[in-house]
Design an enzyme around this catalytic site. Structure first.
Site, PDB file in Angstrom:
ATOM      1  N   HIS A  66       8.021  35.931   4.089  1.00 38.30           N
ATOM      2  CA  HIS A  66       6.775  36.590   4.523  1.00 38.30           C
ATOM      3  C   HIS A  66       5.549  36.186   3.697  1.00 38.30           C
ATOM      4  CE1 HIS A  66       9.088  39.073   7.189  1.00 38.30           C
ATOM      5  NE2 HIS A  66       9.690  39.752   6.226  1.00 38.30           N
TER       6      HIS A  66
HETATM    7 ZN   LIG Z   1      14.143  41.366   6.413  1.00 38.05          ZN
END
Ligand SMILES: [Zn+2]
Length: 387
Positions: A141
């Site tokens: 992320h």
């Molecule tokens: Zn995850």
């Protein structure tokens, strides 16, 4: 990939005890100690003591390499935050939020985690190993200019960008099994056909990072080289295997990667406290076996997984599959032996089967069929696959 090939070429388990000791705090779900639990469980099950296996102690990534993906201003703020400085602009960069808190040493820890992934990939491509696993990696992320979703430095993107710089003709498959969409890896390779990005995850309608729809398929030269398979809450082993067989494996076979990077987040499990998928580690193992079969070299990475004990079981199984060895509990049957996790599951790494029922199951299957049909229609022709 067969066991004999590992025996010839070797495998790497990226680990150091100090890395496992880093603490995000008692209220934070991300627990680096999962790596230590995995290491311990692998040891207990006898899958770390084959002669071709090497423990690779991660060294910090050269900061110059972090700049391949991350903005200088962000890295500087992360470094300052790590030293205990507090500045207003940190928050704009995601530093100091609940998910990505400011922690002493986080910059150095993240650099070292990324260094492990980078070194493992370098050795794989230098034919010093055939398979590797970094349970301390997989920060899918992290974005160029900000931290999010428990991720500060994107070890995956940095490592891939660096190898493509040195070997521009490589074909790399990135397979993301984490329950969350691999948004931080999708973005930089959205127009790049050298990286086949495939993410299977819980739909963005119900889970962070709220992206990863099947309609996100790449752009320009990279059209068809980004593949997203959003899954409904309640998706079980049966629905998941259908998707793996219908989409993931045919695409991998056609793409024929030189290297597969697999983010093996274990937050897809039914017991995970943060997500709504309902897999057991049986489907998880089957998927890894499939992708190992299609890939001459595999770099496995950790990622999500917030049921600590079951995550370390998943990763012990993943390491065993990567090496084509069978885990055997050397302590089974010993009265008063070491207990590891819930007592009823001692002596086995394998989950009991589970299948969703009723409307939940119907909806999960219906959506999966719709998504598979979309991908087969829009993406398969680009790869010359007839569905
Ligand atoms: Zn995850």
């Amino acid at each position: 990939m067969r066991r004999e090939e590992n025996e010839r070429a070797g495998s790497l388990f990226v680990y150091s005890e100090e890395m496992g000791q880093f603490d995000f705090g008692p209220d934070h779900p991300f627990k680096p100690e999962r790596a230590t639990k995995t290491y311990d469980l692998c040891t207990r099950y006898g899958v770390l003591n084959y002669p071709w296996m090497t423990i690779l102690r991660p060294e910090p990534l050269e900061t110059g390499l972090a700049h391949l993906f991350h903005e200088a201003a962000y890295l500087e703020l992360l470094r300052a935050a790590s030293r205990g400085e507090v500045r207003l602009e940190m928050l704009e960069r995601g530093l100091g939020t609940q998910d990505t808190p400011i922690l002493p040493g986080i910059y150095e820890w993240s650099l070292r985690a990324a260094g492990g992934t980078h070194e493992a990939m370098k050795r794989l491509l230098g034919n010093e190993a055939r398979t590797a696993f970094n349970p301390l990696g997989g920060f899918h992320h992290a974005m160029p200019g900000h931290a999010e979703g428990f991720c500060y430095i994107n070890d995956i993107v940095v490592a891939i960008l660096d190898v493509l710089r040195r070997q521009p003709d490589l074909r790399i498959a990135y397979v993301d099994l984490d329950a969350h969409h691999g948004n931080g890896v999708q973005t930089p390779f959205y127009g790049d056909p050298r990286v086949l990005f495939i993410s299977l995850h819980e739909t963005g309608r119900t889970l962070y990072p709220w992206s990863g729809y099947e309609t996100e398929t790449g752009e320009q030269d990279g059209k068809g080289f980004t593949v997203n398979v959003p899954l409904e809450p309640g998706t079980d082993d049966e629905v998941y295997s259908y998707v793996v067989d219908s989409v993931l494996l045919p695409l991998l076979q056609s793409f024929a990667p030189h290297l597969t990077v697999a983010q093996l987040g274990a937050d897809v499990l039914i017991s995970d406290p943060l997500t709504h998928l309902k897999l057991t580690n049986n489907a998880y193992q089957k998927t890894i076996k499939g992708l190992v079969h299609m890939s001459p070299k595999v770099l496995g990475l950790g990622g999500g997984g917030y049921d600590l004990y079951r995550t370390s079981r998943c990763w012990t199984l993943a390491w065993s599959i990567l090496n084509d060895v069978e885990p055997v509990d050397e302590f089974a049957g010993l009265v008063g032996g070491m207990m590891f996790g819930p007592e009823m599951e001692v002596g086995s790494l394998y989950d009991h089967p589970f299948l969703s029922k009723g409307d939940v199951k119907d909806k999960a299957f219906e959506e999966a069929r719709r998504v598979v049909a979309y991908i087969q229609k829009e993406v398969f022709p680009i790869h010359g696959i007839s569905s």
